[in-house]
Design a protein around this motif. Structure first.
Motif, PDB file in Angstrom:
ATOM      1  N   THR A 279       0.863  -1.185   0.000  1.00  0.00           N
ATOM      2  CA  THR A 279       0.000   0.000   0.000  1.00  0.00           C
ATOM      3  C   THR A 279       0.902   1.237   0.000  1.00  0.00           C
ATOM      4  O   THR A 279       1.931   1.212   0.673  1.00  0.00           O
ATOM      5  CB  THR A 279      -0.887   0.002   1.270  1.00  0.00           C
ATOM      6  OG1 THR A 279      -1.554  -1.244   1.350  1.00  0.00           O
ATOM      7  CG2 THR A 279      -1.907   1.124   1.251  1.00  0.00           C
ATOM      8  N   PRO A 280       0.579   2.311  -0.669  1.00  0.00           N
ATOM      9  CA  PRO A 280      -0.662   2.635  -1.378  1.00  0.00           C
ATOM     10  C   PRO A 280      -0.584   2.559  -2.903  1.00  0.00           C
ATOM     11  O   PRO A 280      -1.134   3.390  -3.597  1.00  0.00           O
ATOM     12  CB  PRO A 280      -0.886   4.087  -0.951  1.00  0.00           C
ATOM     13  CG  PRO A 280       0.507   4.661  -0.828  1.00  0.00           C
ATOM     14  CD  PRO A 280       1.409   3.513  -0.468  1.00  0.00           C
TER      15      PRO A 280
ATOM     16  N   ILE B 219       1.052   3.861   5.965  1.00  0.00           N
ATOM     17  CA  ILE B 219       0.593   3.685   4.583  1.00  0.00           C
ATOM     18  C   ILE B 219       0.071   4.986   3.976  1.00  0.00           C
ATOM     19  O   ILE B 219      -0.330   5.021   2.827  1.00  0.00           O
ATOM     20  CB  ILE B 219      -0.501   2.599   4.484  1.00  0.00           C
ATOM     21  CG1 ILE B 219      -1.739   2.981   5.308  1.00  0.00           C
ATOM     22  CG2 ILE B 219       0.043   1.259   4.944  1.00  0.00           C
ATOM     23  CD1 ILE B 219      -2.903   2.013   5.135  1.00  0.00           C
ATOM     24  N   LEU B 220       0.076   6.062   4.755  1.00  0.00           N
ATOM     25  CA  LEU B 220      -0.474   7.331   4.271  1.00  0.00           C
ATOM     26  C   LEU B 220       0.567   8.079   3.430  1.00  0.00           C
ATOM     27  O   LEU B 220       1.762   7.815   3.520  1.00  0.00           O
ATOM     28  CB  LEU B 220      -0.930   8.177   5.465  1.00  0.00           C
ATOM     29  CG  LEU B 220      -2.083   7.569   6.270  1.00  0.00           C
ATOM     30  CD1 LEU B 220      -2.352   8.367   7.530  1.00  0.00           C
ATOM     31  CD2 LEU B 220      -3.345   7.495   5.423  1.00  0.00           C
ATOM     32  N   PRO B 221       0.103   9.036   2.619  1.00  0.00           N
ATOM     33  CA  PRO B 221       1.004   9.704   1.670  1.00  0.00           C
ATOM     34  C   PRO B 221       2.134  10.484   2.345  1.00  0.00           C
ATOM     35  O   PRO B 221       1.952  11.059   3.403  1.00  0.00           O
ATOM     36  CB  PRO B 221       0.083  10.697   0.947  1.00  0.00           C
ATOM     37  CG  PRO B 221      -1.297  10.211   1.177  1.00  0.00           C
ATOM     38  CD  PRO B 221      -1.282   9.522   2.493  1.00  0.00           C
TER      39      PRO B 221
ATOM     40  N   GLY C  48       1.275   9.273  -2.188  1.00  0.00           N
ATOM     41  CA  GLY C  48       0.070   8.465  -2.012  1.00  0.00           C
ATOM     42  C   GLY C  48      -1.214   9.170  -2.417  1.00  0.00           C
ATOM     43  O   GLY C  48      -2.179   8.522  -2.837  1.00  0.00           O
ATOM     44  N   PHE C  49      -1.248  10.490  -2.310  1.00  0.00           N
ATOM     45  CA  PHE C  49      -2.455  11.214  -2.755  1.00  0.00           C
ATOM     46  C   PHE C  49      -2.647  11.027  -4.260  1.00  0.00           C
ATOM     47  O   PHE C  49      -3.758  10.787  -4.727  1.00  0.00           O
ATOM     48  CB  PHE C  49      -2.341  12.717  -2.448  1.00  0.00           C
ATOM     49  CG  PHE C  49      -2.503  13.057  -0.996  1.00  0.00           C
ATOM     50  CD1 PHE C  49      -3.713  12.849  -0.343  1.00  0.00           C
ATOM     51  CD2 PHE C  49      -1.447  13.595  -0.272  1.00  0.00           C
ATOM     52  CE1 PHE C  49      -3.869  13.172   0.998  1.00  0.00           C
ATOM     53  CE2 PHE C  49      -1.594  13.922   1.070  1.00  0.00           C
ATOM     54  CZ  PHE C  49      -2.799  13.706   1.713  1.00  0.00           C
TER      55      PHE C  49
ATOM     56  N   GLN D 125      -3.935   7.563  -4.963  1.00  0.00           N
ATOM     57  CA  GLN D 125      -5.263   7.196  -4.457  1.00  0.00           C
ATOM     58  C   GLN D 125      -6.394   8.070  -4.969  1.00  0.00           C
ATOM     59  O   GLN D 125      -7.549   7.663  -4.950  1.00  0.00           O
ATOM     60  CB  GLN D 125      -5.255   7.228  -2.921  1.00  0.00           C
ATOM     61  CG  GLN D 125      -4.422   6.130  -2.296  1.00  0.00           C
ATOM     62  CD  GLN D 125      -4.959   4.752  -2.591  1.00  0.00           C
ATOM     63  OE1 GLN D 125      -6.163   4.520  -2.581  1.00  0.00           O
ATOM     64  NE2 GLN D 125      -4.079   3.819  -2.884  1.00  0.00           N
ATOM     65  N   MET D 126      -6.089   9.300  -5.402  1.00  0.00           N
ATOM     66  CA  MET D 126      -7.183  10.196  -5.777  1.00  0.00           C
ATOM     67  C   MET D 126      -7.719   9.873  -7.167  1.00  0.00           C
ATOM     68  O   MET D 126      -7.113   9.113  -7.930  1.00  0.00           O
ATOM     69  CB  MET D 126      -6.743  11.662  -5.711  1.00  0.00           C
ATOM     70  CG  MET D 126      -5.770  12.074  -6.778  1.00  0.00           C
ATOM     71  SD  MET D 126      -5.265  13.813  -6.608  1.00  0.00           S
ATOM     72  CE  MET D 126      -6.731  14.653  -7.207  1.00  0.00           C
TER      73      MET D 126
ATOM     74  N   THR E  16       1.764  16.647  -4.725  1.00  0.00           N
ATOM     75  CA  THR E  16       0.550  17.137  -4.066  1.00  0.00           C
ATOM     76  C   THR E  16       0.804  18.430  -3.294  1.00  0.00           C
ATOM     77  O   THR E  16      -0.048  19.314  -3.262  1.00  0.00           O
ATOM     78  CB  THR E  16      -0.014  16.043  -3.138  1.00  0.00           C
ATOM     79  OG1 THR E  16      -0.412  14.933  -3.948  1.00  0.00           O
ATOM     80  CG2 THR E  16      -1.218  16.536  -2.361  1.00  0.00           C
TER      81      THR E  16
ATOM     82  N   ARG F  43       0.142  21.316  -5.469  1.00  0.00           N
ATOM     83  CA  ARG F  43      -1.296  21.604  -5.693  1.00  0.00           C
ATOM     84  C   ARG F  43      -1.827  22.448  -4.546  1.00  0.00           C
ATOM     85  O   ARG F  43      -2.574  23.400  -4.738  1.00  0.00           O
ATOM     86  CB  ARG F  43      -2.109  20.304  -5.710  1.00  0.00           C
ATOM     87  CG  ARG F  43      -1.836  19.380  -6.819  1.00  0.00           C
ATOM     88  CD  ARG F  43      -2.823  18.212  -6.729  1.00  0.00           C
ATOM     89  NE  ARG F  43      -4.136  18.637  -7.145  1.00  0.00           N
ATOM     90  CZ  ARG F  43      -4.837  18.063  -8.115  1.00  0.00           C
ATOM     91  NH1 ARG F  43      -4.347  17.018  -8.741  1.00  0.00           N
ATOM     92  NH2 ARG F  43      -6.023  18.507  -8.441  1.00  0.00           N
ATOM     93  N   ILE F  44      -1.458  22.040  -3.324  1.00  0.00           N
ATOM     94  CA  ILE F  44      -1.929  22.755  -2.142  1.00  0.00           C
ATOM     95  C   ILE F  44      -1.364  24.176  -2.160  1.00  0.00           C
ATOM     96  O   ILE F  44      -2.070  25.144  -1.847  1.00  0.00           O
ATOM     97  CB  ILE F  44      -1.522  21.979  -0.867  1.00  0.00           C
ATOM     98  CG1 ILE F  44      -2.148  20.572  -0.900  1.00  0.00           C
ATOM     99  CG2 ILE F  44      -1.944  22.728   0.388  1.00  0.00           C
ATOM    100  CD1 ILE F  44      -1.589  19.604   0.121  1.00  0.00           C
TER     101      ILE F  44
ATOM    102  N   ALA G  46      -0.884  16.124   5.422  1.00  0.00           N
ATOM    103  CA  ALA G  46      -0.543  17.042   4.347  1.00  0.00           C
ATOM    104  C   ALA G  46      -0.585  18.462   4.880  1.00  0.00           C
ATOM    105  O   ALA G  46      -1.345  18.755   5.801  1.00  0.00           O
ATOM    106  CB  ALA G  46      -1.533  16.892   3.195  1.00  0.00           C
ATOM    107  N   PRO G  47       0.222  19.342   4.302  1.00  0.00           N
ATOM    108  CA  PRO G  47       0.073  20.743   4.670  1.00  0.00           C
ATOM    109  C   PRO G  47      -1.300  21.233   4.212  1.00  0.00           C
ATOM    110  O   PRO G  47      -1.806  20.759   3.198  1.00  0.00           O
ATOM    111  CB  PRO G  47       1.186  21.442   3.884  1.00  0.00           C
ATOM    112  CG  PRO G  47       1.522  20.510   2.773  1.00  0.00           C
ATOM    113  CD  PRO G  47       1.217  19.128   3.260  1.00  0.00           C
ATOM    114  N   THR G  48      -1.913  22.139   4.944  1.00  0.00           N
ATOM    115  CA  THR G  48      -3.164  22.735   4.463  1.00  0.00           C
ATOM    116  C   THR G  48      -2.823  24.054   3.784  1.00  0.00           C
ATOM    117  O   THR G  48      -1.808  24.682   4.097  1.00  0.00           O
ATOM    118  CB  THR G  48      -4.147  23.018   5.619  1.00  0.00           C
ATOM    119  OG1 THR G  48      -3.550  23.977   6.497  1.00  0.00           O
ATOM    120  CG2 THR G  48      -4.465  21.747   6.376  1.00  0.00           C
TER     121      THR G  48
END
Lengths: 357, 180
Positions: free
Chosen positions: A31-32, A115-117, A171-172, A175-176, A257, A260-261, A336-338
């Motif tokens: 994963t992922p 398992i997260l991005p 991972g984003f 998965q997106m 990603t 993008r943010i 993720a950063p916001t």
């Protein structure tokens, strides 16, 4: 006309490979990125290709070594811990100057991590990753359309330079879902021949693929030859995007990603009258050092935003050589950063220097 | 238009599918869309959520921290996400499963007993389509035609037999939403 489809990132990466002429996939689940092997397991047989789940990452990367040596367009995918296990093989493939494409849909480390991005394999991706002096070409998509386009490009660059190319996606991206226009598959018969490949030597001189040079002068000559190739890649293949940089006083450095943010943050800041933009590396190797440098005199501050603890910032600071202050907004572990966070970091800087206009 | 949506509930309630249908219908309406699932450890603990953005402009961050629309399918999700809903935002919740216990007055509320209505239809698994129907009733977007086209495409040939009951559920939500 290209079809526009709503697809998951991992499936986009896999379909792009197939349309770029990839007919061999070797891998081991993690994963992922599991949708990539899952997709390839039914898609490759459809086009007469081979999908094989190996017994380990070490086995898989050595299968790639073999397929690449035989002249095939071949793909392997994994995530952080699996990519680490493959490093010996990747070093051999780079040393043997064989083309292949490696996808890292990266997750949080170190160790088994999570398992997260994340983007914390930046050093590993951009500095070679295994032993010895070598580089991968590293491409970092920030949309799914770009994930498709860069994967197709990756196969061409791999063949052109006889070098492994890494798609470094977080991972984003894997998965997106996002709409993607798929380009038509290439015609395999139009690909340039690979006269160096191991294809059976009947009627010609035999080819040799090896990585062992016991004499120092021969190994040094090999290293210089590789260096000339990397220098050529640096001259020809730097790719980047400038987003609202024309009149910018502030820049955000980010890829994937995070970029993008950052773009969302730029829109919010521009509405407040702050002149800010994004300098986004698309190739992480070769890195757009001179692009950052060219903005050094224009900028008051660069904020590096990365889902790692300060890796990209090394390349940004190396680019601007102290001419402009560089700050860091790091995150890890799947956090993720916001864009709100980025906005407030830039605003702090604007206010503390009284630079708002 | 800039719709930032979070859908949240238990695994198995069709949360991810509902989000996907919204995104696909939005795309068919000519909008920019993103869909982002939670795939982390919380998913294995039984909860699921996803984030959908539908926008006139190209989408930067696919991550929704402060949604302007919230679909809530269970109580823990209400407690987790309601504080993040923007003022003036829309909350659609399954009132068969969720007890609205907040004092917030600055939001638009649609309470729909989606699970009970789905039992009437004959399959609890279509509660998600009932919720989507209520959304379309409230927003007038995406069109019913595009939603059903997205449904048909997503079910594909393999699950084509499920189209009819899902369509019925969607229309039930649509009617309920218009009357609510």
């Amino acid at each position: 006309m290209a079809e526009k489809l709503l697809m998951k990132g991992n499936e986009v990466l896999a379909e792009a490979a197939v349309r770029a002429g990839c007919r061999y996939f070797f891998g081991y689940p993690i994963t992922p990125q599991n949708e990539i092997p899952e997709y390839m397991s039914w898609r490759l047989p459809e086009v007469g290709g081979v999908y094989l789940q190996a017994e380990s990452e070490v086995a898989a990367i050595n299968m790639v070594f073999g397929a690449a040596g035989a002249g095939a367009r071949v793909l392997i995918s994994s995530s952080g811990p699996g990519i680490s296990l493959m490093q010996e093989g990747i070093s051999y493939i780079a040393a043997a100057e064989l083309p292949c494409v490696i996808i890292n849909v990266s997750r949080g480390g170190p160790g088994l991590g999570g398992i997260l991005p994340a983007q914390s394999d930046y050093f590993q991706a951009t500095r070679g990753g295994g032993h010895g002096d070598y580089h991968l070409i590293v491409l970092a998509p920030h949309t799914l359309q770009e994930a498709f386009d860069l994967t197709v490009l990756a196969f061409d660059l791999a063949d052109k330079y006889r070098n492994p190319v890494m798609i470094y996606a977080d991972g984003f991206i894997g998965q997106m879902m996002e709409p993607v226009e798929l380009r038509d598959p290439i015609d395999l018969s139009t690909l340039p021949p690979k006269p160096w490949a191991i294809t059976g030597a009947k009627g010609r001189e035999r080819n040799l693929i090896k990585t062992l040079y016991l004499e120092g002068d021969k190994l040094e000559a090999h290293n210089f030859r590789l260096k000339r190739k990397y220098d050529e890649i640096v001259r020809n293949e730097v790719r980047y995007e400038l987003y609202m940089m024309d009149d910018a006083d502030f820049a955000i450095a980010a890829y994937g990603t995070s970029a993008r943010i950052a773009k969302t943050a730029v829109k919010v800041l521009r509405d407040k009258g702050i002149k800010v933009g994004v300098i986004r590396p698309i190739t992480l190797f070769p890195f757009p050092y001179s692009v950052y440098e060219s903005f050094a005199n224009q900028l008051k501050y660069i904020l590096v935003v990365e889902m790692s603890m300060g890796q990209l910032i090394y390349d940004v600071e190396y680019s601007v050589k102290g001419k402009v202050p560089v700050g860091l907004l790091p995150h890890a572990g799947g956090i993720a950063p916001t864009h709100e966070e980025i906005v407030s970091r830039i605003l702090e800087r604007v206010e503390s220097r009284g630079d708002q206009r | 238009m800039f719709e930032s949506i979070i859908l949240a509930g238990f695994g198995g309630q069709g949360i991810l599918l509902a989000g996907r249908l919204l995104a696909l219908a939005g795309m068919k309406e000519g909008k920019h869309v993103t869909w982002l699932p939670s795939y982390g450890p919380e998913m294995r603990g039984g909860t699921a959520n996803c984030m959908v953005i539908i926008s006139n402009e190209p989408i930067g961050s696919p991550i929704v921290t402060f949604p302007n629309t919230l679909f809530i399918f269970n109580q823990p999700s209400l407690e987790k996400f309601l504080p993040k809903l923007l003022p003036g935002g829309l909350l659609i919740y399954d009132s068969s499963l969720v007890n609205y216990n907040s004092s917030r007055k600055d939001i638009d509320l649609v309470a729909i007993p989606a699970t009970r209505l789905s039992v009437d239809i004959g399959d609890q698994r279509v509660a998600n389509l009932i919720m989507l129907g209520a959304y379309v009733a409230r927003k007038g977007f995406p069109s019913t035609e595009k939603m059903l086209s997205a449904l048909k495409e997503t079910l594909g040939e393999k699950k084509a037999s499920m189209f009819e009951i899902n369509e019925r559920a969607f229309r039930k939500g649509l009617t309920y939403g218009k009357e609510a």
